[in-house]
Design a protein around this motif. Structure first.
Motif, PDB file in Angstrom:
ATOM      1  N   LEU A  26       2.205   8.974  12.910  1.00  0.00           N
ATOM      2  CA  LEU A  26       1.861  10.238  13.559  1.00  0.00           C
ATOM      3  C   LEU A  26       0.694  10.916  12.836  1.00  0.00           C
ATOM      4  N   ARG A  27       0.725  10.939  11.515  1.00  0.00           N
ATOM      5  CA  ARG A  27      -0.368  11.551  10.751  1.00  0.00           C
ATOM      6  C   ARG A  27      -1.697  10.873  11.090  1.00  0.00           C
ATOM      7  N   ARG A  28      -1.704   9.548  11.129  1.00  0.00           N
ATOM      8  CA  ARG A  28      -2.923   8.800  11.444  1.00  0.00           C
ATOM      9  C   ARG A  28      -3.397   9.119  12.866  1.00  0.00           C
ATOM     10  N   GLU A  29      -2.461   9.139  13.816  1.00  0.00           N
ATOM     11  CA  GLU A  29      -2.826   9.413  15.205  1.00  0.00           C
ATOM     12  C   GLU A  29      -3.396  10.819  15.373  1.00  0.00           C
ATOM     13  N   VAL A  30      -2.776  11.797  14.717  1.00  0.00           N
ATOM     14  CA  VAL A  30      -3.246  13.179  14.824  1.00  0.00           C
ATOM     15  C   VAL A  30      -4.643  13.309  14.227  1.00  0.00           C
ATOM     16  N   PHE A  31      -4.863  12.689  13.065  1.00  0.00           N
ATOM     17  CA  PHE A  31      -6.181  12.770  12.434  1.00  0.00           C
ATOM     18  C   PHE A  31      -7.239  12.092  13.305  1.00  0.00           C
ATOM     19  N   GLU A  32      -6.962  10.875  13.743  1.00  0.00           N
ATOM     20  CA  GLU A  32      -7.942  10.124  14.533  1.00  0.00           C
ATOM     21  C   GLU A  32      -8.267  10.802  15.863  1.00  0.00           C
ATOM     22  N   ARG A  38     -14.466  12.362   8.211  1.00  0.00           N
ATOM     23  CA  ARG A  38     -14.254  10.981   8.660  1.00  0.00           C
ATOM     24  C   ARG A  38     -12.954  10.400   8.114  1.00  0.00           C
ATOM     25  N   THR A  39     -12.440  10.972   7.011  1.00  0.00           N
ATOM     26  CA  THR A  39     -11.205  10.458   6.400  1.00  0.00           C
ATOM     27  C   THR A  39     -10.308  11.624   6.012  1.00  0.00           C
ATOM     28  N   LEU A  40      -9.032  11.327   5.811  1.00  0.00           N
ATOM     29  CA  LEU A  40      -8.107  12.350   5.330  1.00  0.00           C
ATOM     30  C   LEU A  40      -8.514  12.848   3.947  1.00  0.00           C
ATOM     31  N   GLU A  41      -9.038  11.955   3.134  1.00  0.00           N
ATOM     32  CA  GLU A  41      -9.487  12.353   1.804  1.00  0.00           C
ATOM     33  C   GLU A  41     -10.588  13.399   1.898  1.00  0.00           C
ATOM     34  N   GLU A  42     -11.541  13.184   2.806  1.00  0.00           N
ATOM     35  CA  GLU A  42     -12.615  14.162   3.004  1.00  0.00           C
ATOM     36  C   GLU A  42     -12.052  15.489   3.503  1.00  0.00           C
ATOM     37  N   LEU A  54      -0.453  16.988   9.576  1.00  0.00           N
ATOM     38  CA  LEU A  54      -1.298  16.631   8.436  1.00  0.00           C
ATOM     39  C   LEU A  54      -0.992  17.502   7.223  1.00  0.00           C
ATOM     40  N   ASP A  55      -0.431  18.681   7.439  1.00  0.00           N
ATOM     41  CA  ASP A  55      -0.085  19.582   6.340  1.00  0.00           C
ATOM     42  C   ASP A  55       1.197  19.172   5.619  1.00  0.00           C
ATOM     43  N   VAL A  56       1.863  18.149   6.104  1.00  0.00           N
ATOM     44  CA  VAL A  56       3.128  17.700   5.517  1.00  0.00           C
ATOM     45  C   VAL A  56       2.864  16.613   4.488  1.00  0.00           C
ATOM     46  N   PHE A  57       3.316  16.852   3.267  1.00  0.00           N
ATOM     47  CA  PHE A  57       3.146  15.858   2.209  1.00  0.00           C
ATOM     48  C   PHE A  57       4.461  15.214   1.811  1.00  0.00           C
ATOM     49  N   VAL A  58       5.566  15.931   1.985  1.00  0.00           N
ATOM     50  CA  VAL A  58       6.852  15.423   1.513  1.00  0.00           C
ATOM     51  C   VAL A  58       7.946  15.817   2.493  1.00  0.00           C
TER      52      VAL A  58
END
Length: 139
Positions: free
Chosen positions: A15-21, A44-48, A64-68
């Motif tokens: 889900l995180r990947r889909e939302v970002f992309e 272009r990336t989550l890191e950026e 994307l705001d969820v880390f844990v």
């Protein structure tokens, strides 16, 4: 005030990947409140994305705001998600196995800003099928 975020998936990282992309998140440096000349393209990336200080302050208003995802003995904090327990579901909705039919009633579960909630949803046979996330991230 932002609307609650509700997203469903079978795997949180997917889900995180889909939302970002898909760009399905609030991008503070591209927001309408910024003058046109100051708006930046999406990272272009989550890191950026997370290198931008304003993102830490304003959030993305998405998963994307969820880390844990917290364990049963963990204390909720910023950027975490707390799982609805079977005991909590039984007490507030009368069942230990939640389904999609229960989703409209999820407002009964306590929540705070910057701390999400999630619940395992089951099919008609009681088998886990997906995870539903909801809550408010960002300001």
């Amino acid at each position: 005030m932002t609307e609650p975020v509700t997203q469903t998936c079978t795997r949180p990282q997917q889900l995180r990947r889909e939302v970002f992309e898909a760009g399905d998140y609030y991008w503070v440096n591209g927001a309408d409140w910024r003058p046109e000349a100051e708006r930046e393209p999406r990272p272009r990336t989550l890191e950026e994305l997370w290198e931008v200080e304003l993102v830490h302050e304003a959030g993305t208003h998405s998963v994307l705001d969820v880390f844990v995802v917290l364990g049963p003995d963990d204390t909720p904090d910023y950027n975490t998600v707390e799982l609805v327990t079977a005991e909590e579901a039984l007490e507030l909705l009368g069942t230990e196995k939640l389904t999609r039919a229960h989703v409209p009633d999820f407002d009964v579960f306590p929540r705070s800003r910057w701390v999400g909630r999630c619940a395992v949803l089951h099919d008609n046979e009681g088998k886990p099928q997906e995870i539903r996330f909801w809550g408010h991230s960002g300001d």
